[in-house]
Scaffold this motif. Structure first.
Motif, PDB file in Angstrom:
ATOM      1  N   GLU A   8       0.738  -1.254   0.164  1.00  0.00           N
ATOM      2  CA  GLU A   8       0.096  -0.064   0.079  1.00  0.00           C
ATOM      3  C   GLU A   8       0.932   1.234   0.115  1.00  0.00           C
ATOM      4  N   PRO A   9       1.068   1.899  -1.067  1.00  0.00           N
ATOM      5  CA  PRO A   9       1.818   3.080  -1.349  1.00  0.00           C
ATOM      6  C   PRO A   9       1.401   4.150  -0.202  1.00  0.00           C
ATOM      7  N   ARG A  10       2.669   4.734   0.248  1.00  0.00           N
ATOM      8  CA  ARG A  10       2.361   5.844   1.305  1.00  0.00           C
ATOM      9  C   ARG A  10       1.578   6.982   0.732  1.00  0.00           C
ATOM     10  N   ALA A  11       0.547   7.386   1.544  1.00  0.00           N
ATOM     11  CA  ALA A  11      -0.340   8.336   1.044  1.00  0.00           C
ATOM     12  C   ALA A  11       0.281   9.871   1.091  1.00  0.00           C
ATOM     13  N   ASP A  12       0.262  10.537   0.014  1.00  0.00           N
ATOM     14  CA  ASP A  12       0.932  11.724  -0.190  1.00  0.00           C
ATOM     15  C   ASP A  12       0.736  12.708   1.107  1.00  0.00           C
ATOM     16  N   PRO A  13       1.356  13.369   1.760  1.00  0.00           N
ATOM     17  CA  PRO A  13       1.233  14.330   2.587  1.00  0.00           C
ATOM     18  C   PRO A  13       0.615  15.673   2.100  1.00  0.00           C
ATOM     19  N   SER A  14      -0.214  16.285   2.879  1.00  0.00           N
ATOM     20  CA  SER A  14      -1.162  17.365   2.064  1.00  0.00           C
ATOM     21  C   SER A  14      -0.049  18.435   2.287  1.00  0.00           C
ATOM     22  N   ASN A  15      -0.545  19.449   1.443  1.00  0.00           N
ATOM     23  CA  ASN A  15       0.407  20.836   1.274  1.00  0.00           C
ATOM     24  C   ASN A  15       0.479  21.415   2.854  1.00  0.00           C
ATOM     25  N   GLY A  16      -0.527  21.114   3.759  1.00  0.00           N
ATOM     26  CA  GLY A  16      -0.418  21.912   4.997  1.00  0.00           C
ATOM     27  C   GLY A  16       0.556  21.066   5.781  1.00  0.00           C
ATOM     28  N   ALA A  52      -0.156  26.817  -2.273  1.00  0.00           N
ATOM     29  CA  ALA A  52      -0.297  26.092  -3.828  1.00  0.00           C
ATOM     30  C   ALA A  52      -1.649  25.501  -4.187  1.00  0.00           C
ATOM     31  N   PRO A  53      -2.185  25.713  -5.205  1.00  0.00           N
ATOM     32  CA  PRO A  53      -3.555  25.226  -5.263  1.00  0.00           C
ATOM     33  C   PRO A  53      -3.542  23.850  -5.874  1.00  0.00           C
ATOM     34  N   VAL A  54      -2.279  23.192  -5.871  1.00  0.00           N
ATOM     35  CA  VAL A  54      -2.469  21.966  -6.353  1.00  0.00           C
ATOM     36  C   VAL A  54      -1.380  21.071  -5.312  1.00  0.00           C
ATOM     37  N   SER A  55      -1.426  19.474  -5.293  1.00  0.00           N
ATOM     38  CA  SER A  55      -0.553  18.792  -4.492  1.00  0.00           C
ATOM     39  C   SER A  55       0.801  19.126  -4.563  1.00  0.00           C
ATOM     40  N   VAL A  56       1.634  19.730  -3.706  1.00  0.00           N
ATOM     41  CA  VAL A  56       2.913  20.113  -3.843  1.00  0.00           C
ATOM     42  C   VAL A  56       3.780  18.620  -3.842  1.00  0.00           C
ATOM     43  N   GLY A  63       9.254  16.403 -10.206  1.00  0.00           N
ATOM     44  CA  GLY A  63      10.443  17.358 -10.485  1.00  0.00           C
ATOM     45  C   GLY A  63       9.890  18.844 -10.849  1.00  0.00           C
ATOM     46  N   ARG A  64       8.923  19.245 -10.393  1.00  0.00           N
ATOM     47  CA  ARG A  64       8.358  20.386 -10.757  1.00  0.00           C
ATOM     48  C   ARG A  64       8.041  21.464  -9.617  1.00  0.00           C
ATOM     49  N   ALA A  65       8.355  21.022  -8.456  1.00  0.00           N
ATOM     50  CA  ALA A  65       8.292  21.927  -7.270  1.00  0.00           C
ATOM     51  C   ALA A  65       8.935  23.287  -7.334  1.00  0.00           C
ATOM     52  N   THR A  66       9.881  23.462  -8.010  1.00  0.00           N
ATOM     53  CA  THR A  66      10.753  24.403  -8.225  1.00  0.00           C
ATOM     54  C   THR A  66      10.143  25.424  -8.915  1.00  0.00           C
ATOM     55  N   GLU A  67       8.787  25.140  -9.592  1.00  0.00           N
ATOM     56  CA  GLU A  67       8.167  26.340 -10.333  1.00  0.00           C
ATOM     57  C   GLU A  67       7.299  27.077  -9.274  1.00  0.00           C
ATOM     58  N   LYS A  78      14.408  18.170  -0.399  1.00  0.00           N
ATOM     59  CA  LYS A  78      13.825  17.877   1.140  1.00  0.00           C
ATOM     60  C   LYS A  78      12.489  17.508   1.113  1.00  0.00           C
ATOM     61  N   ILE A  79      11.391  18.080   0.215  1.00  0.00           N
ATOM     62  CA  ILE A  79      10.103  17.886   0.135  1.00  0.00           C
ATOM     63  C   ILE A  79      10.176  16.366  -0.367  1.00  0.00           C
ATOM     64  N   LEU A  80      10.927  16.179  -1.389  1.00  0.00           N
ATOM     65  CA  LEU A  80      10.893  14.908  -1.902  1.00  0.00           C
ATOM     66  C   LEU A  80      11.155  13.546  -0.871  1.00  0.00           C
ATOM     67  N   ASP A  81      12.077  13.876  -0.039  1.00  0.00           N
ATOM     68  CA  ASP A  81      12.423  13.054   1.179  1.00  0.00           C
ATOM     69  C   ASP A  81      11.088  12.873   1.762  1.00  0.00           C
ATOM     70  N   LEU A  82      10.588  14.011   2.205  1.00  0.00           N
ATOM     71  CA  LEU A  82       9.474  13.975   3.119  1.00  0.00           C
ATOM     72  C   LEU A  82       8.344  12.928   2.575  1.00  0.00           C
ATOM     73  N   VAL A  83       8.355  13.177   0.998  1.00  0.00           N
ATOM     74  CA  VAL A  83       7.111  12.539   0.394  1.00  0.00           C
ATOM     75  C   VAL A  83       7.240  10.923   0.439  1.00  0.00           C
TER      76      VAL A  83
END
Length: 596
Positions: A8-16, A52-56, A63-67, A78-83
């Motif tokens: 069961e893949p890890r659920a994405d953390p919310s933007n919050g 952000a209005p979309v899932s970070v 690979g688009r968080a730098t936008e 670091k966000i990718l590590d968290l995800v």
DNA sequence: GCCGTTTTCGGCCCGACTGTTTTCAGTCG
């Protein structure tokens, strides 16, 4: 709440959740003595993620968080590590060095990271309990730079619970009404030439933590004293010649700032903020050799300080067109204000106004939990100048004793059509605010729904579903050919209840594709969609509705809060469906297109 | 840590107030 497993893949953390992790990392680096700019970078990144209005998480995986503004390669990693792993290695390392109570210390007024760190290093104080004990034993004053006043302040703050948690925020409608009363009181003083509300109240944010008031006067001390004499003020802590601080009986902190009349535009611009807007504005100004403060704009080339009585002149000197307060969040408004239309950046929008509205598509009567009859609501709507009003009482399963069973709805349809036939000057729509059940179905059958003139569908039960299940539930309603609109789409209550877990980008895409309208609900507790989501929806081509959700004739005016959110969402009248006359609105309804 | 009309390093807004100080660092907005 089940733990992620291999299957069961890890659920994405919310933007919050991502934003909270970045904020924590900023706090930890601050304790660690990092330069302030690095700490600010984390705080600003956290804000960008939260906004952000979309899932970070999804952006980072692509690979688009730098936008996002303020997010570079390091933070994306670091966000990718968290995800992917659920934690950020740097944070884990720092947490091992600083006890969790240390961050609590920095929440106390007057105690920042530098001084908290000294308390830990030199006295071993690792949290609020240790701090209280040290203050009681008067051992804090032994430290250079700390004194008896500090000990007293610590004990007072801990006794009242002040600083332990952030000060409660006040909803905009309450703060605005207090602010207007204070401004009225100060305008009555002969020394005040101008008095205005500034700050987040002027920007019409969802809620506020304090009230900023600015005034122009030649006699500052007279006006700061006058603030303390107003009826609604409980205590005033007169500060210095620049202004005063006070607290209202309702607990709202008030900051009054005063300048000479010829500087009023500078002060109003400064204190309206936002902080992020002013930061970006001033950075851009420095590149032009101009230094902006609340007192004027210093031109370093000539050494002349330019003072402006009007805000338009402040923006004008910086090469910008006037920016409405609701847009001042550093969300692209500075670039737009610089644009003259020919460049790639579009100019500032002409924002929707309350006067643009021609109808209201969400209202209640005594048939469910409203306080007035169909006729009373219709007359009040006509009085407001509306051309149409949808009567949308709750549906069959609302509960609270306010539900409308199918047979009752049939009677209600007849009543609405009867009043509509009798009253001139307004088109009454027989509608319903239909519950979206947990499985995505509705609580009236299609045959009955087809007899209605208008259906707005909302979630009122089972809020704590998974994001996937809630999204599917919402998508099912959006795909229904007889659902014209979705009411308060995220279910949030400002500062009280989080939005349901929902993939809003999927909801927006489906709404745009099917022609289902999305509401900005005018209840001052809701304002749902919020500004960020409404902007994203409108950009995706969704028709936005601005509705009151009035439960009586006296609350039809709550649309002003939805308009406020719409303006903060950069919406023009063209993007709001209920700004057009009835003859143009009628065919926009999904049901009209299905039947034609 | 981010970012570029100062482009891959060297900057990164501006001022008020506080408490403890004899000139200011830290905190706050």
């Amino acid at each position: 709440m089940s733990a992620a497993t291999d299957s069961e893949p890890r659920a994405d953390p919310s933007n919050g959740a991502i934003a909270a992790a970045l904020d924590e990392l900023g706090d930890l680096y601050e304790l660690d003595g990092a330069i302030v700019h690095r700490v600010v970078a984390y705080r600003s990144a956290a804000k960008a993620v939260r906004d952000a209005p979309v899932s970070v998480a999804a952006l980072a995986r692509a690979g688009r968080a730098t936008e996002l503004p303020g997010i570079g390669r390091t933070l994306e990693q670091k966000i990718l590590d968290l995800v992917t792993t659920g934690t950020i290695p740097a944070a884990a390392k720092l947490r091992a060095r600083f006890p969790p109570g240390l961050i609590d210390l920095t929440r106390l007024p007057g105690l920042g990271p530098k001084r908290a760190r000294r308390l830990f290093d030199e006295l071993g104080i690792d949290g609020l309990d240790a701090l209280r004990e040290a203050a009681q034993q008067q051992s804090l004053r032994e430290l250079r730079g700390f004194g008896a006043r500090f000990e007293e302040g610590v004990l007072a703050a801990l006794a009242t619970g002040g600083g332990l948690r952030p000060a409660p925020r006040m909803l905009l409608h309450r703060a605005l009404s207090i602010g207007e009363a204070i401004v009225d009181g100060l305008r009555g003083r002969p020394d005040a030439t101008r008095v205005e509300i500034a700050g987040s109240v002027r920007r019409l944010t969802d809620s506020v933590k304090d009230l900023d008031v600015v005034a122009a006067t030649e006699r500052p001390e007279r006006l700061t004293q006058a603030l303390g004499e107003l009826d609604m003020i409980e205590t005033s802590q007169a500060s210095g010649p620049a202004g005063a601080r006070a607290r209202t009986h309702s607990g709202l902190a008030v900051e009054l700032r005063v300048v000479a009349p010829e500087q009023f535009g500078n002060l109003l611009q400064h204190l309206t903020g936002s902080k992020e807007h002013n930061l970006a504005l001033r950075e851009a100004a420095v590149r032009r050799g101009l230094h902006v403060s609340e007192y004027g704009i210093l031109d370093t080339a000539t050494g002349v300080e330019h003072r402006h009585a009007r805000e338009e002149q402040v923006y004008g000197q910086l090469g910008l067109s006037y920016i409405e307060p609701e847009l001042r969040e550093n969300r692209g408004e500075l670039e737009a204000a610089e644009s003259r239309g020919e460049l790639e950046a579009p100019p500032l929008p002409e924002l929707v106004r309350v006067e643009d509205l021609r109808g209201d598509l969400h209202s209640h009567t005594v048939a469910s939990d409203g306080r007035n009859t169909i006729e009373q609501m219709a007359l009040a709507a006509r009085e407001r100048g509306y051309e149409y009003l949808a009567v949308t009482d709750h549906s069959a399963s609302h509960g609270f004793g306010n539900d409308v069973p199918p047979a009752e709805l049939e009677l209600q349809i007849e009543r609405v059509h009867e009043v509509n036939g009798r009253l001139g000057g307004i088109e009454l729509l027989a509608g319903s605010e239909v519950n979206i059940l947990p499985d995505g179905t509705l609580d009236y059958d299609d045959e009955l729904l087809a007899r209605l003139d208008w259906v707005i569908a909302s979630v009122h039960t089972a809020f704590s579903m998974s994001a996937r299940a809630m999204t599917d539930r919402m998508l099912a309603a959006i795909e229904h050919p007889l659902v014209d609109a979705i009411g308060h789409p995220t279910g949030r209550l400002i500062d009280r209840r989080s939005p349901y877990a929902l993939e809003l980008d999927e909801v927006i895409a489906a709404a745009a594709r099917t022609g289902t309208m999305l509401e900005i609900n005018g209840n001052p507790d809701r304002r749902d969609l919020n500004d960020i989501h409404a902007r994203a929806a409108a950009q995706a081509g969704v028709r936005i509705l601005i509705n009151s959700d009035a439960h009586g004739t006296n609350t039809l005016g709550m649309v002003r809060w939805a308009v406020a959110t719409g303006r903060r969402a950069w919406l023009t009248a063209d993007q709001v469906a209920n700004t057009v006359p009835w003859t143009r609105f009628a065919p926009l309804r999904k049901r009209a297109r299905v039947s034609s």
